[in-house]
Scaffold this motif. Structure first.
Motif, short mmCIF file in Angstrom:
data_model
loop_
_atom_site.label_atom_id
_atom_site.label_comp_id
_atom_site.label_asym_id
_atom_site.label_seq_id
_atom_site.Cartn_x
_atom_site.Cartn_y
_atom_site.Cartn_z
N TYR A 10 1.91 -36.35 -37.49
CA TYR A 10 2.34 -35.07 -36.96
C TYR A 10 3.68 -34.64 -37.55
CZ TYR A 10 -1.26 -35.63 -33.41
OH TYR A 10 -2.45 -35.78 -32.76
N MET A 11 3.92 -33.32 -37.54
CA MET A 11 5.18 -32.75 -37.96
C MET A 11 5.67 -31.83 -36.84
SD MET A 11 4.16 -31.83 -41.89
CE MET A 11 5.79 -31.41 -42.46
N HIS A 12 6.94 -31.48 -36.88
CA HIS A 12 7.52 -30.57 -35.91
C HIS A 12 7.53 -29.15 -36.47
CE1 HIS A 12 8.79 -33.85 -33.34
NE2 HIS A 12 9.31 -34.45 -34.40
N CYS A 13 7.82 -28.17 -35.64
CA CYS A 13 7.82 -26.77 -36.03
C CYS A 13 8.67 -26.46 -37.26
CB CYS A 13 8.25 -25.89 -34.86
SG CYS A 13 7.02 -25.80 -33.55
N LYS A 29 5.22 -19.68 -31.48
CA LYS A 29 4.35 -18.70 -30.83
C LYS A 29 2.88 -19.00 -31.11
CE LYS A 29 7.46 -14.73 -30.80
NZ LYS A 29 7.64 -13.34 -31.31
N LEU A 30 2.57 -19.35 -32.35
CA LEU A 30 1.19 -19.67 -32.71
C LEU A 30 0.70 -20.90 -31.96
CD1 LEU A 30 1.40 -18.98 -36.54
CD2 LEU A 30 0.13 -17.63 -34.87
N CYS A 31 1.57 -21.89 -31.80
CA CYS A 31 1.21 -23.08 -31.03
C CYS A 31 0.95 -22.72 -29.58
CB CYS A 31 2.33 -24.12 -31.10
SG CYS A 31 2.52 -24.92 -32.70
N PRO A 37 -4.94 -25.35 -34.64
CA PRO A 37 -5.78 -26.41 -34.06
C PRO A 37 -5.10 -27.77 -34.08
CG PRO A 37 -6.55 -25.82 -36.25
CD PRO A 37 -5.45 -24.86 -35.90
N GLY A 38 -5.33 -28.54 -33.02
CA GLY A 38 -4.86 -29.92 -32.97
C GLY A 38 -3.43 -30.12 -32.52
N VAL A 39 -2.75 -29.07 -32.05
CA VAL A 39 -1.36 -29.23 -31.62
C VAL A 39 -1.30 -29.89 -30.25
CG1 VAL A 39 -0.52 -27.26 -32.94
CG2 VAL A 39 -1.15 -26.95 -30.58
N SER A 40 -0.20 -30.57 -30.01
CA SER A 40 0.08 -31.17 -28.71
C SER A 40 1.53 -30.87 -28.38
CB SER A 40 -0.09 -32.68 -28.75
OG SER A 40 -1.40 -33.01 -29.10
N PHE A 42 4.72 -32.33 -26.40
CA PHE A 42 5.32 -33.50 -25.76
C PHE A 42 6.68 -33.08 -25.26
CE2 PHE A 42 7.87 -37.42 -25.96
CZ PHE A 42 7.14 -38.17 -25.06
N GLU A 43 6.80 -32.94 -23.95
CA GLU A 43 7.98 -32.39 -23.28
C GLU A 43 8.26 -31.00 -23.84
OE1 GLU A 43 11.22 -35.16 -23.07
OE2 GLU A 43 9.94 -36.73 -22.25
N TYR A 44 9.28 -30.81 -24.65
CA TYR A 44 9.59 -29.49 -25.18
C TYR A 44 9.33 -29.38 -26.69
CZ TYR A 44 13.81 -31.85 -26.71
OH TYR A 44 14.69 -32.72 -27.30
N VAL A 45 8.69 -30.38 -27.28
CA VAL A 45 8.47 -30.42 -28.73
C VAL A 45 6.99 -30.27 -29.04
CG1 VAL A 45 8.70 -31.86 -30.78
CG2 VAL A 45 10.45 -31.95 -29.02
N TRP A 46 6.67 -29.37 -29.96
CA TRP A 46 5.29 -29.23 -30.43
C TRP A 46 5.04 -30.25 -31.53
CZ3 TRP A 46 1.76 -26.51 -28.01
CH2 TRP A 46 2.15 -25.43 -27.20
N LEU A 47 3.92 -30.97 -31.43
CA LEU A 47 3.49 -31.91 -32.46
C LEU A 47 2.29 -31.28 -33.16
CD1 LEU A 47 3.70 -35.24 -30.46
CD2 LEU A 47 5.36 -34.34 -32.09
N ILE A 48 2.43 -31.05 -34.46
CA ILE A 48 1.42 -30.33 -35.24
C ILE A 48 0.87 -31.28 -36.29
CG2 ILE A 48 1.00 -28.30 -36.65
CD1 ILE A 48 3.70 -27.22 -35.38
N PRO A 49 -0.46 -31.38 -36.42
CA PRO A 49 -1.03 -32.26 -37.44
C PRO A 49 -0.47 -31.94 -38.83
CG PRO A 49 -2.76 -31.46 -36.01
CD PRO A 49 -1.50 -30.71 -35.65
N LYS A 50 -0.16 -32.98 -39.57
CA LYS A 50 0.47 -32.83 -40.89
C LYS A 50 -0.40 -32.03 -41.85
CE LYS A 50 2.18 -35.63 -44.68
NZ LYS A 50 2.36 -36.98 -45.19
N ASP A 51 -1.72 -32.19 -41.76
CA ASP A 51 -2.61 -31.55 -42.72
C ASP A 51 -3.15 -30.19 -42.28
OD1 ASP A 51 -4.14 -32.51 -40.68
OD2 ASP A 51 -5.63 -33.47 -41.95
#
Length: 69
Positions: A10-13, A29-31, A37-40, A42-51
């Protein structure tokens, strides 16, 4: 700052914003709208799939054509 959870990376915004040439706020905003797709969150941080591919902006002609198919 890549994170691994299980076998997913995962990567951050900010990293996604630089990778795709859009603002960090736009990525957030998109998250929030579920447009990446595939974002999560965790508390206040968006985790976005690297690919993840560059999100399609709703204001573009491509997005409008996708909505009506």
């Amino acid at each position: 700052k890549e994170k691994s959870i299980g076998n997913m990376e995962y990567m951050h915004c900010p990293e996604i914003a630089r990778k795709h040439g859009i603002s960090e706020r736009q990525v957030q905003k998109l998250c929030d709208k579920g447009r990446i797709p595939g974002v999560s969150k965790f508390e206040y941080v968006w985790l976005i799939p690297k690919d993840v591919e560059k999100p399609v902006d709703g204001k573009t002609k491509i997005r409008k054509e996708l909505q009506y198919e």
